[in-house]
Design a protein around this motif. Sequence first.
Motif, PDB file in Angstrom:
ATOM      1  N   ASP B  23      52.035  65.153  29.482  1.00 10.43           N
ATOM      2  CA  ASP B  23      50.840  65.485  30.264  1.00 10.43           C
ATOM      3  C   ASP B  23      50.928  64.873  31.661  1.00 10.43           C
ATOM      4  OD1 ASP B  23      49.960  66.655  27.957  1.00 10.43           O
ATOM      5  OD2 ASP B  23      48.587  65.034  27.405  1.00 10.43           O
ATOM      6  N   GLN B  24      51.346  63.632  31.697  1.00  7.90           N
ATOM      7  CA  GLN B  24      51.564  62.950  32.983  1.00  7.90           C
ATOM      8  C   GLN B  24      52.897  62.197  32.899  1.00  7.90           C
ATOM      9  OE1 GLN B  24      48.281  60.312  33.798  1.00  7.90           O
ATOM     10  NE2 GLN B  24      46.787  61.969  33.939  1.00  7.90           N
ATOM     11  N   THR B  25      53.589  62.143  34.021  1.00  6.94           N
ATOM     12  CA  THR B  25      54.879  61.444  34.063  1.00  6.94           C
ATOM     13  C   THR B  25      54.985  60.669  35.367  1.00  6.94           C
ATOM     14  OG1 THR B  25      55.897  63.256  32.832  1.00  6.94           O
ATOM     15  CG2 THR B  25      57.398  61.708  33.910  1.00  6.94           C
ATOM     16  N   GLU B  26      55.567  59.484  35.245  1.00 10.04           N
ATOM     17  CA  GLU B  26      55.819  58.666  36.440  1.00 10.04           C
ATOM     18  C   GLU B  26      57.281  58.247  36.410  1.00 10.04           C
ATOM     19  OE1 GLU B  26      53.294  55.005  37.754  1.00 10.04           O
ATOM     20  OE2 GLU B  26      54.961  54.234  36.554  1.00 10.04           O
ATOM     21  N   VAL B  27      57.917  58.252  37.560  1.00  7.94           N
ATOM     22  CA  VAL B  27      59.310  57.798  37.627  1.00  7.94           C
ATOM     23  C   VAL B  27      59.469  56.841  38.791  1.00  7.94           C
ATOM     24  CG1 VAL B  27      59.998  59.862  38.934  1.00  7.94           C
ATOM     25  CG2 VAL B  27      61.737  58.520  37.750  1.00  7.94           C
ATOM     26  N   ASN B  28      60.200  55.774  38.530  1.00  4.59           N
ATOM     27  CA  ASN B  28      60.525  54.733  39.499  1.00  4.59           C
ATOM     28  C   ASN B  28      62.031  54.684  39.647  1.00  4.59           C
ATOM     29  OD1 ASN B  28      58.927  52.203  40.512  1.00  4.59           O
ATOM     30  ND2 ASN B  28      57.816  52.878  38.672  1.00  4.59           N
ATOM     31  N   ILE B  29      62.560  54.654  40.843  1.00  4.19           N
ATOM     32  CA  ILE B  29      63.990  54.375  41.006  1.00  4.19           C
ATOM     33  C   ILE B  29      64.155  53.278  42.053  1.00  4.19           C
ATOM     34  CG2 ILE B  29      66.250  55.269  41.657  1.00  4.19           C
ATOM     35  CD1 ILE B  29      65.529  57.945  40.609  1.00  4.19           C
ATOM     36  N   ARG B  30      64.950  52.312  41.698  1.00  4.69           N
ATOM     37  CA  ARG B  30      65.300  51.238  42.638  1.00  4.69           C
ATOM     38  C   ARG B  30      66.819  51.188  42.722  1.00  4.69           C
ATOM     39  NH1 ARG B  30      60.648  47.357  42.453  1.00  4.69           N
ATOM     40  NH2 ARG B  30      59.347  48.076  40.730  1.00  4.69           N
TER      41      ARG B  30
END
Lengths: 486, 436
Positions: B23-30
């Motif tokens: 339903d909701q997605t969050e992505v972090n890239i470092r």
Amino acid sequence: MTDSIDVKHFCEKVLDRAKALGADYADIRIVRRDNESINLRTGKVEYLDQSSSYGFGVRALIDGAWGFACSPSVSDEAGERIAGEAVNIARASARVKVKDVKLAPVEVHEGSFKTDWKIDPFDVPLDEKIGYLRDADEVLRQDAKVKVTDSFMEFYKFNQVFASTEGAYIEQKKVESGAGISATAIEGSEVQTRSYPGSFGGDYSAVGYEFVQSLELIEHAEQTAREAVALLDAPVCPAGPNTLILQGSILALQVHESCGHPIELDRVFGMESSFAGTSFLTPEKLNCFRYGSEAVNITADATLPGGLGSFYFDDEGVPGQRFNVVEEGIFKGYLSSRETAIQLGQHSTGAMRADNWNRMPIIRMTNINLLPGDWSFDELIADTPDGIYAADIKSWSIDDKRLNFLFGTEIAWEIKDGSLGRILKNPIYSGMTPEFWGSCDAVCGEDDWHLYGIPNCGKGEPAQLAHVGHGVAPARFNNVRMEGAK
Amino acid sequence: MKLLGQEKLRSLMQVALSHSSADQTEVNIRTGNSALTRFANSTIHQNMGFENYSVGVRAVFGKKIASGSGNDISEQGIRDLVDKVIAIARHQDENPDFVSLPEPVERIPQVESYSQATDDMTAEDRANAVRQIVIESDRIGGTAAGSYNKNVHEHGVMNSLGVDSYYQGTSARLTCVVTGPDGGFGYAQAHGVDSSHIQPGAIGAEASARAYESRNPIDAPPGDYECILLPYAVCDMLYDLRYAGMGAMSYQEGHSFMCGKMGQKIVSEKVSIWDDGRDPRTIATPFDGEGIAKQHVDIFKNGVASGVLYGSYTAHREGKKSTGHSGGINLVMGPGDATIPEMIASTKRGIMMTRFHYANITHLMTAAVSGMTRDGTFLIEDGKIISPVKNLRFNQSIVEALANVQMVGKDLVLDDGILAPAIKTSKFTFLSGTAF
């Protein structure tokens, strides 16, 4: 480890490259590390996370100085580049040195090694794990004064290859499992927490999910919550000198801070002096300094099954060992590396470990254990006319030579006329390490001895969290300074 | 390893968002590279270069949330991570307190977070810096220890509600402890975005001078003293104070030192403390781990308890908006108008400490901590430093110490990301001494 490369061939190419660039010695570690964490906070799954990390690190010694470089890309291109970086960094290190690094000799080993586990925790369905924690958490929250609860599990899987220009090639696999619960009761400005089975991250063992099942979290939840609530109205632990019996995770912490860290030979030689500090256990004290009473016998043991500080080989390819640290109160041995041991004319005691592929190994504790004595717990209490029985960690601090310490515990019980009495809150005790261990006159026996697993021993820059173990049984200390709660 | 840049990171994050069925997605890239040179006994003994990637994914189904992370940033690796997180999220319990991932609320501000000089710093540059420190410690017959760290990184966050944040940053920190002759120790450090502002010789000279001045320390009896905390010690103290309840979670759960006191004056009116990730004097960071712009939040304003720090989860529990504090702090204590010599001159009988060692909270609701002094502790009588003293153990409520603040220094120092002045407090409790 991975199907896409020939790991042994990759290691050989990287090490050959380092040698071709001038390295007198080089080693490489390739590590895959998997982790799963589940945390229920006050009845809700607040955190459910699976993480993995994979990469390699190269250590090179040139002109008597170290360089280290690492990459998450396990590829021929990265291998060649990182070998070069490690060499270049080592050459820069050599510009500021007083003397050359030398390495104590080590027998070269090859082989594949694996710890034992029955149930792979990563194969256990999440529903089952969450359900187990949910059931424990519900019991914790039965009293309305318990406002905050934590129920958690954590699992690790390590798969590591070590190879060196001396010819070592060692593969090791290890699984670790841990869990715990805690209840925090709050009333007005009074906040009290009780934990089980330990108060600094539960308890861990280097086995499978069967360890978590054996902890019986649900069965212990009611008492854990009841004690947290009882502490709200308990009298404050009195100040002044007293007889103190320590139990469980607080005694493990006492061993950790006042014995485990000061026997690290890199600290002794000042290599951590700007950050974590040094040690009062200077080399002239070896084999002659009275660290504690004759009741105090302490070992470093990397061979104990299930220990978080157990391994077959350290990150220099040195076998895991068991040796005496304190024998009948006399200081006998250091945790060492090849670089530090040779300065004392010794072989390494095998304590070099890095917490992942992207960290340079440093000297870490293995399992530092207070050996059992011959008292039963009931005998020990009955033999104590007046005193305090204290359990589990609340606060901790020790000076940078590991002498002056102050520890707070979650709970204490009054001892009167050889019996346990009322609960006391906010116990805090302090002391100086040799005097404190010198006052130890009794240690309980094997029936009360437990090997605690601690996955969060911080040291070094960048910070590294080592997984270590401490075996302890309840022990009695006399004339201990109890501080009034602030 | 060079940074990948905004467009590359954004395209990789889009791989995660477009692949997700949640339903909701969050992505972090470092991504980034860093280096750390450690020295001790006037020798470089550890010298390290690092490069790494990290990918973090959060997936939400209704009120079920799960997360996962890894360091494989290939497109297939990212898709595999999304699949794994979705699989575990489906097995999650519902969290009734969870409302939503955050929505973008304002444009991410530009902050001064990147320095080419820091990015360009080499192992040889760090070795030269260490050599300058060793020269200074040699002047007093001492030995030098410490570390020189540089960090170059980029961070992108996107979520399916429209958050799209990216920045590049650098930092450099040089720390130094000089062990002088006759039991003297001295500490100094510098920290900033731009390494070209760090003067290794000056750092070495400051630590060496303090080590020389603290030689032959005497025992000081335990008890209550007036106390001057140099800026390094104040930074250490604020670091501990944040664990005693600056975050909204501990405030909501009822175990913060702020509980029941919001809006009340609980420390000296000379004390103002805030958090501001945009302040260029700190290691500025424009947004938090959820990609939400960091706000200025007053913790104490002229002594009055004024606020706590929110991420989206804790904010939604109170129907508020995140202050951009899902991870990371940039604490600042406001300056006063005093100098350290003025603080010493005003002290009848007191202790001046350089920094804390291994302090930990002993009582949450009073924010009491116990720890040791280290690297330069001095006894003051009748307005003058009369002797260095051996290290002392303190057990002291930070709130009480801040309530008793009489003077605040005019010069601010950034230490380990916290910006603070020296302070003088009328009472600080020392329990015992040690052997050095």
